[in-house]
Scaffold this active site. Sequence first.
Site, PDB file in Angstrom:
ATOM      1  N   GLU A  96     -41.084 -62.637  20.385  1.00 26.32           N
ATOM      2  CA  GLU A  96     -42.397 -61.716  20.236  1.00 26.32           C
ATOM      3  C   GLU A  96     -42.087 -60.893  19.265  1.00 26.32           C
ATOM      4  O   GLU A  96     -41.288 -60.432  18.698  1.00 26.32           O
ATOM      5  CB  GLU A  96     -42.481 -60.861  21.541  1.00 26.32           C
ATOM      6  CG  GLU A  96     -42.556 -61.801  22.817  1.00 26.32           C
ATOM      7  CD  GLU A  96     -42.611 -61.165  24.233  1.00 26.32           C
ATOM      8  OE1 GLU A  96     -42.613 -59.838  24.303  1.00 26.32           O
ATOM      9  OE2 GLU A  96     -42.800 -61.695  25.327  1.00 26.32           O
ATOM     10  N   CYS A 109     -42.716 -55.036  14.190  1.00 28.66           N
ATOM     11  CA  CYS A 109     -41.397 -55.271  14.877  1.00 28.66           C
ATOM     12  C   CYS A 109     -41.167 -56.842  14.937  1.00 28.66           C
ATOM     13  O   CYS A 109     -41.747 -57.400  15.602  1.00 28.66           O
ATOM     14  CB  CYS A 109     -41.409 -54.485  16.188  1.00 28.66           C
ATOM     15  SG  CYS A 109     -39.959 -54.646  17.037  1.00 28.66           S
ATOM     16  N   CYS A 116     -30.687 -63.182  23.063  1.00 30.32           N
ATOM     17  CA  CYS A 116     -29.509 -62.314  22.474  1.00 30.32           C
ATOM     18  C   CYS A 116     -28.340 -62.353  23.450  1.00 30.32           C
ATOM     19  O   CYS A 116     -28.259 -62.469  24.420  1.00 30.32           O
ATOM     20  CB  CYS A 116     -29.989 -61.081  22.305  1.00 30.32           C
ATOM     21  SG  CYS A 116     -28.732 -60.028  21.441  1.00 30.32           S
ATOM     22  N   CYS A 120     -26.856 -56.237  26.175  1.00 32.20           N
ATOM     23  CA  CYS A 120     -26.974 -54.639  26.283  1.00 32.20           C
ATOM     24  C   CYS A 120     -27.575 -54.483  27.766  1.00 32.20           C
ATOM     25  O   CYS A 120     -28.345 -55.030  28.105  1.00 32.20           O
ATOM     26  CB  CYS A 120     -27.685 -54.041  25.232  1.00 32.20           C
ATOM     27  SG  CYS A 120     -27.043 -54.141  23.761  1.00 32.20           S
ATOM     28  N   CYS A 123     -31.375 -53.907  28.206  1.00 27.09           N
ATOM     29  CA  CYS A 123     -32.454 -54.515  27.484  1.00 27.09           C
ATOM     30  C   CYS A 123     -32.911 -55.956  27.980  1.00 27.09           C
ATOM     31  O   CYS A 123     -31.999 -56.605  28.636  1.00 27.09           O
ATOM     32  CB  CYS A 123     -31.601 -54.967  25.956  1.00 27.09           C
ATOM     33  SG  CYS A 123     -32.640 -56.079  25.008  1.00 27.09           S
ATOM     34  N   CYS A 345     -40.914 -50.757  23.642  1.00 26.67           N
ATOM     35  CA  CYS A 345     -39.813 -51.070  23.094  1.00 26.67           C
ATOM     36  C   CYS A 345     -38.751 -51.365  24.396  1.00 26.67           C
ATOM     37  O   CYS A 345     -38.837 -50.699  25.438  1.00 26.67           O
ATOM     38  CB  CYS A 345     -39.170 -49.558  22.676  1.00 26.67           C
ATOM     39  SG  CYS A 345     -38.301 -49.692  21.166  1.00 26.67           S
TER      40      CYS A 345
HETATM   41  S1  SF4 Z   1     -30.666 -54.223  22.455  1.00 23.41           S
HETATM   42 FE1  SF4 Z   1     -30.961 -56.345  23.475  1.00 23.41          FE
HETATM   43  S2  SF4 Z   1     -31.681 -57.550  21.444  1.00 23.41           S
HETATM   44 FE2  SF4 Z   1     -30.720 -55.508  20.757  1.00 23.41          FE
HETATM   45  S3  SF4 Z   1     -28.562 -56.388  20.418  1.00 23.41           S
HETATM   46 FE3  SF4 Z   1     -28.568 -55.416  22.723  1.00 23.41          FE
HETATM   47  S4  SF4 Z   1     -29.032 -57.176  23.986  1.00 23.41           S
HETATM   48 FE4  SF4 Z   1     -29.327 -57.906  21.939  1.00 23.41          FE
END
Ligand code: SF4
Length: 382
Positions: A96, A109, A116, A120, A123, A345
């Site tokens: 996206e 963005c 990923c 995190c 996220c 976000c």
């Molecule tokens: S915030 Fe999300 S996209 Fe960014 S590094 Fe952490 S897991 Fe990956």
Amino acid sequence: MTESIGKTNLLGLTQLEMEKFFDSIGEKRFRAGQVMKWIHHYGVDDFDAMSNVGKALREKLKACAEIRGPEVVSEDISSDGTRKWVVRVESGSCVETVYIPQGKRGTLCVSSQAGCALDCSFCSTGKQGFNSNLTAAEVIGQVWIANKSFGSVPATVDRAITNVVMMGMGEPLLNFDNVIAAMHLMMDDMGYGISKRRVTLSTSGVVPMIDELAKHIDVSLALSLHAPNDALRNQLVPINKKYPLKMLLESCRNYMSALGEKRVLTIEYTLLKDINDKVEHAVEMIELLKDTPCKINLIPFNPFPHSGYERPSNNAIRRFQDQLHQAGFNVTVRTTRGEDIDAACGQLVGQVMDRTRRSERYIAVRELSAEADVVQSAAPRN
Ligand code: SF4
């Protein structure tokens, strides 16, 4: 996406790479600038539209090259003017891209990876695991698509996109070469001509690659901090176990001083109710950042299904902001934008193809962490 075996995709080539390409097909180097302007300034993907390129060269280019961006799956426009594109990349995953207009500023963005691996805990992208790195063409292709959609032609004159943040899906420093090439194109006059202060790379803290960054490019740096101490950051941003805060902030300061100008680090801090939003966290943050020239961007958490986290109350957000402000920090609170199209976000999910089973995710995390230890030796692109 169409088949293109053996053809060079010119979309992701930096000026130097484009000149080498023309060398390699026995053509003059000045053709690089001509073709780049057609691609990036005018959004052209058809060699026949390049009116200042002779027919013979156009035919030659058609035989050995192509201009191919990611496939646009959808484009949504929020009631607040925010736009979101879902694009399909070579690996079959969807990522996206979000455009946020604000007064005279228009910020795009951009995503760097499909999914990923860094996991995190707050996220939505991280919840899907890692699928693939985007190619340079797929990274810059997001800018190319957005510009075309706005009819910003030529792109350098009628600018809808004034700023780019590498803050979409993925950790940009774990796709180093392709992200660097794409950022060069964002700033190059033959590309999008955006000033270096308006191109920002945001990282969760891949220290060896932050150390490498200044040798390759001069862009603004943002750090996804999210916690003021190692114990909490280890939980929220697991890569912190490998690269703890002291090491991380030193690396960021070194990057900024290597650029030889007065630079300010942007600190991104997602506020999670009762997790990292208390007065004592603000106090720790003040101590942590006292030697780092920075501005702080607080991002109240944007909930998504099964996240397990909540957004703090407005009072808690204000209290946290005031605390930092009184200590002399420049602090802003990010307004939620594009919530009605899931573009806020932390809400970017795309559609990451398989490889999302947890066991594979953790293998990927380990592999990528190991990779990050190896300082990449690629020569600067430009
Ligand atoms: S915030 Fe999300 S996209 Fe960014 S590094 Fe952490 S897991 Fe990956």
